[in-house]
Scaffold this active site. Structure first.
Site, PDB file in Angstrom:
ATOM      1  N   ASN B  77       0.820  -1.221  -0.226  1.00 32.00           N
ATOM      2  CA  ASN B  77      -0.030  -0.216  -0.080  1.00 32.00           C
ATOM      3  C   ASN B  77       0.921   1.307  -0.239  1.00 32.00           C
ATOM      4  OD1 ASN B  77      -0.205   1.786   2.744  1.00 32.00           O
ATOM      5  ND2 ASN B  77       0.301  -0.318   3.131  1.00 32.00           N
ATOM      6  N   PHE B 137       7.108   4.517  13.864  1.00 35.21           N
ATOM      7  CA  PHE B 137       8.509   4.641  13.057  1.00 35.21           C
ATOM      8  C   PHE B 137       8.717   3.488  12.163  1.00 35.21           C
ATOM      9  CE2 PHE B 137      10.007   6.223  17.885  1.00 35.21           C
ATOM     10  CZ  PHE B 137       9.440   7.319  17.605  1.00 35.21           C
ATOM     11  N   CYS B 139       6.369   3.318   8.689  1.00 35.12           N
ATOM     12  CA  CYS B 139       5.767   3.461   7.594  1.00 35.12           C
ATOM     13  C   CYS B 139       6.890   3.718   6.401  1.00 35.12           C
ATOM     14  CB  CYS B 139       4.811   4.498   7.577  1.00 35.12           C
ATOM     15  SG  CYS B 139       3.056   3.786   7.909  1.00 35.12           S
ATOM     16  N   THR B 205       5.423  -2.565   7.351  1.00 34.75           N
ATOM     17  CA  THR B 205       5.394  -2.909   6.140  1.00 34.75           C
ATOM     18  C   THR B 205       6.738  -2.816   5.568  1.00 34.75           C
ATOM     19  OG1 THR B 205       4.691  -0.925   5.276  1.00 34.75           O
ATOM     20  CG2 THR B 205       3.114  -2.629   5.701  1.00 34.75           C
ATOM     21  N   CYS B 380      21.251 -39.509   0.559  1.00 31.41           N
ATOM     22  CA  CYS B 380      20.227 -38.515   1.211  1.00 31.41           C
ATOM     23  C   CYS B 380      21.058 -37.765   2.469  1.00 31.41           C
ATOM     24  CB  CYS B 380      19.177 -39.271   1.644  1.00 31.41           C
ATOM     25  SG  CYS B 380      17.702 -38.017   2.547  1.00 31.41           S
ATOM     26  N   CYS B 383      18.056 -33.044   3.261  1.00 29.44           N
ATOM     27  CA  CYS B 383      17.712 -31.552   3.372  1.00 29.44           C
ATOM     28  C   CYS B 383      16.374 -31.001   3.260  1.00 29.44           C
ATOM     29  CB  CYS B 383      18.340 -31.113   1.844  1.00 29.44           C
ATOM     30  SG  CYS B 383      17.199 -31.551   0.407  1.00 29.44           S
TER      31      CYS B 383
END
Lengths: 443, 434
Positions: B77, B137, B139, B205, B380, B383
């Site tokens: 956004n 603190f 955005c 974000t 093997c 993993c």
């Protein structure tokens, strides 16, 4: 026993035990965990969801599907059962194709609905398999309620009343509870004794006493119940069957489809259950389809459903019609029975072909028949009832009858479709109204 | 029945599910409906300083990425803080808090990095009766260009300074919301604690461009042919957020500092995971924006069921329970040896495990003429890629080898004792095992 589908007459043992076992297996095998997650993933969690509106019991379908998708089918079951205590049976027998799944936005958009019925079964089966009864009974109110009829309406009513702390006695004319869930539904829709298991589970709420072999009108009267209990709920269903009213309808081999279905459900060994070679079912509803498909599965050679109107008017859903067709049942439309022919036992049934407005066209149809099932609707079969509205007990919204202190719901009451899920909703809502009336509690 | 009530730095709410400061908490109408839907708390959409409010773009504010069947996986956004007058927001907050005294109502604030600006707004917020404040603190778009939001969150000294002002001029809990757009999340968290913060909340974000329109060559969301990086959120960011949360929870300098977990929380399970990593409560935004407020019902029922199943009576019972198990790579047990095992009954013979292992890993799965896929234990290394690409949950599992047995890959016995890299002979800086 040496019989086959070709054997004339009404005989048992037309199919092997294996064929019967395959034929009567679960119509929709349950989803496994992975299938359930994939099916649940298709739900869009719609706002004010159409499926929920279409459900007579208002189950919060998007919420329960989300609860399945987040790994808590038990919570999903609580969401379902809080609205519909017979959610397990409804998941099996609801015509979802004409209810929730018909209006699913993915049905409308893609012709492929979210499998709501199957997901509901997944959730309720999970909880019931654990033996968990998710509700607790409130402290006793000291009030007593008589519930007449242990079918879906009566059971839903009794459970809700017991939950609110009332002492409930449920009376039923038969020797087992469940009503049509036990006696009136095709065997392949409710396998492995589910109807009885569900009732047993439901009764874990406590406070419900069951009394069997008590028929309303014969063993029970409204007056006596009213004087003995603080309230009465009538969920007696429709015990009678409409007559054909044509020449020869008293010949042997002519019987009610509901009796055939009940006999089949109660039969211990299907190889011993007789069925005709040429079976004709008169009617167009789910009962007609249930009887016809099961007759075919038992080994009848020719099974025909004769319905008096056109395909578009047939009460049985498209799904049910397709199911019948896929099993080899022929459906004849616009055919009104005219006479049953035969010498003592039925040999043939004759129909008038009619137009859309039911006018005879002059054309007729004669079908060979050694067994004819009437599935043309059921009727109230009792005296001493509250005031009727047409052929059913007249009720207002929450099931109040014309008699003070007496409620009614399910098929015997006016309004609503004759469906298990509708009966559950009516029983539940009547219970809430009874509770409110007896205690002054506001819901 | 599990007790879901939450006490986060003294702020009580009936459940640990708060709506994060974002469009869903922009106004009284939404917040009332959120509380009616069952949310335990709300962090009101970020307030700015007195004066003309900010303006938003008038084109698309959101971009997204989707999975199959258009399931929304990530959202970005470019919306700014509230674009409504401060007074309007404050009046509404006071009304809502008065009507919902049992719910948490937190004011998110973002004003210029000047003492006077904070000193001016804090008493006005206090008057609303809000239970605490959250300092935005975080955005990463728009406001950061004006020296606020992430621009503050990227400078630990500023975080400490502003937090200190807030503690000085406001007497209820101060939560500092951190930006993930930094290299080491521990530094801003330490700064917040040094400034006296009661808690941190994270993550805000992540800088992002969700897609580029290959016809117009504009990033999305496109405003008249141009795009700007937005803040990324939703299910896709959850692993990043959980790592950052765990770093703060296990850092000795910030261990015990209350954390409000944010980042892609969509279901009860996501919430439970954040709480086990040290969060006292969680904040939700994208899930509500995708599905509506009603999802909180599933969060409540699911968390409650899980707590009952596990015997947890309260949130505190499992808060931080996974923190001791988050460690540095160098402390992982190198003597722990597992092998993949394919359940042939569950296998649907798609061959994805084979393709993944043969093409991109250790050539440790064989394929027969009849499409039977089997693990070659000699190759093997456990993993887990086959497990991750297998479409059937539970079909392939990692089975630990018993101590004393021989690992066919190395022909060495599986040692029973724990031994990590710090003492490994191949480590030039190895110390003798204790």
């Amino acid at each position: 026993m040496g019989h086959s589908p070709f054997t004339p007459g009404v005989v048992a043992g037309r199919q092997t035990a294996e064929a019967l076992s395959d034929g009567f297996a679960d119509l929709h095998p349950p989803l496994d965990d992975h299938e359930a997650l994939v099916a649940a993933d298709r739900c869009y969690f719609c706002h004010d969801a159409p499926c929920m509106t279409a459900c007579p019991t208002d189950i919060d379908i998007p919420l329960f599907i989300r609860q399945i998708s987040t790994g808590t089918p038990e919570a999903a079951a609580r969401t379902i059962l809080g609205q519909n205590i017979l959610g397990g049976m409804c998941a099996r027998v609801c015509p979802t194709e004409t209810l929730c799944e018909e209006v699913c936005v993915r049905e409308v958009a893609e012709g492929k609905p979210v499998e709501i019925g199957q997901l509901q079964r997944y959730a309720t089966d999970t909880l019931q398999r654990q033996g968990v009864h998710p509700f607790e009974r409130a402290a006793s109110t000291g009030k007593t309620v008589a519930v007449v009829g242990a079918g879906p309406a009566g059971l839903a009513c009794a459970h809700r009343l017991a939950m609110h702390g009332h002492d409930v006695v449920v009376f039923d004319a038969r020797s087992k509870p469940g009503g049509l869930n036990e006696y009136g539904i095709a065997a392949y829709k409710s396998v492995d004794g589910f109807a009885q298991a569900e009732v047993e589970w439901l009764l874990k709420i406590g406070g419900i006493e069951m009394q069997y072999g008590k028929r309303f009108g014969a063993d029970l009267s409204l007056e006596a119940l009213k004087s003995e209990f603080d309230a009465v709920f009538l969920g007696i269903g429709l015990g009678g069957v409409n007559a054909l009213g044509i020449d020869g309808d008293d010949k042997s081999g002519v019987r009610d489809a509901v009796d055939f279905i009940a006999d089949l459900r109660q039969a211990g060994d299907l190889t011993e259950l007789p069925v005709g070679r040429d079976v004709v079912v008169i009617g167009g509803g789910m009962t007609a389809v249930d009887a016809a498909v099961q007759a075919k599965l038992l080994g009848a050679l020719n099974v025909t459903i004769a319905y008096r109107r056109g395909k578009d008017r047939m009460p049985a859903s498209e799904f049910e019609q397709d199911l019948a067709a896929s099993k080899g049942v022929r459906i004849v439309f616009n055919a009104v029975p005219k006479a049953v022919h035969g010498n003592g036992a039925v040999r043939e049934i004759e129909f008038d072909y009619v137009s859309a407005d039911m006018t005879p066209t002059g054309e007729t149809l004669r079908l060979p028949a050694d067994q004819v099932f009437r599935a043309i609707g059921q009727t109230l079969d009792a005296d001493g009832l509250p005031e009727l509205d047409g052929r059913k007990i007249k009720v207002t919204d929450a099931g109040r009858t014309s008699v003070d202190g007496v409620w009614a719901g399910g098929d015997c009451a006016s309004g609503g479709d004759d469906l298990t899920v509708t009966a559950v909703a009516e029983g539940r809502d009547a219970a809430e109204d009874i509770h409110q009336t007896l205690t002054g509690a506001v819901r | 029945m599990a007790d879901l009530t939450s006490d986060f730095v003294g702020i009580k709410s009936p459940n640990p599910f708060w709506l994060a400061s974002a469009p869903p908490t922009d106004k009284e109408y939404n917040v009332r409906r959120a509380f009616e839907a069952g949310w335990g708390g709300v962090v009101w959409k970020t307030l700015g300083a007195e004066g003309p409010p900010v303006v938003n773009v008038n084109g698309p504010r959101y971009g997204a990425i989707w999975g199959a069947d258009r399931r929304l996986l990530g959202l970005n956004n470019i919306e700014l803080i509230t674009d409504r007058p401060l007074e309007t927001n404050l009046e509404e907050m006071a009304r809502v808090k008065a009507d919902y005294p049992d719910r948490a109502l937190i004011a998110s604030i973002m004003v210029p990095c000047e003492e006077a600006a904070w000193k001016a707004i804090l008493p006005r917020v206090a008057e609303t009766g809000a239970d605490g404040i959250e300092l935005n603190f975080g955005c990463p778009h728009g406001m950061s260009e004006r020296g606020m939001g992430a621009a503050v969150g990227q400078v630990p000294e500023y975080i400490e300074m502003v937090t200190r002002w807030c503690k000085q001029y406001y007497d209820k809990p101060v939560i500092v919301k951190l930006t993930p757009n930094i290299t080491d999340i521990r530094k801003p968290a330490e700064a917040a604690r040094n400034g006296g913060a009661d808690a941190v909340s994270l993550i805000n974000t992540i800088n992002s461009i969700t897609s580029v329109n290959l016809d117009t060559m504009s990033p999305e969301p496109s405003i008249d042919g141009k795009g700007s990086h937005g803040g990324y959120c939703g299910p896709a960011v959850k692993p990043i957020a959980m790592s950052m949360v765990s770093e703060i929870a296990r850092n000795p300098a910030t261990h015990g500092l209350p954390i409000s977990g944010i980042g892609g929380i969509t279901t009860w399970r996501d919430a439970a995971e954040f709480i086990t990593l040290g969060c006292g409560n969680v904040q939700v935004c994208t899930a509500a924006m995708t599905y509506g407020f009603k999802i909180v019902e599933e969060m409540i029922s699911g968390l409650s069921q899980w707590m009952d199943e596990k015997g947890h009576e309260s949130i505190a019972d499992f808060c931080g329970a996974a923190v001791p198990n988050v460690t540095d790579w160098q402390y992982l047990n190198l003597n722990y040896i597992a092998k993949a095992e394919i359940n042939q009954d569950d296998c649907i013979k798609c061959g994805r495990c084979y393709a993944a292992c043969e093409d991109t890993s250790h050539q440790a799965i064989s394929m027969s003429e009849d499409r039977t896929f089997e693990v070659i234990d000699e190759e093997c290394v456990a993993c887990n890629l086959c497990v991750n690409v297998c479409p059937v949950e539970g079909c392939i599992t990692m089975v630990p080898m018993e101590p004393g047995t021989t690992d066919p890959r190395t022909n060495r016995p599986v040692e029973p004792n724990y031994a990590n890299w710090t003492s490994h002979p191949n480590n030039p800086a190895a110390k003798a095992a204790e």
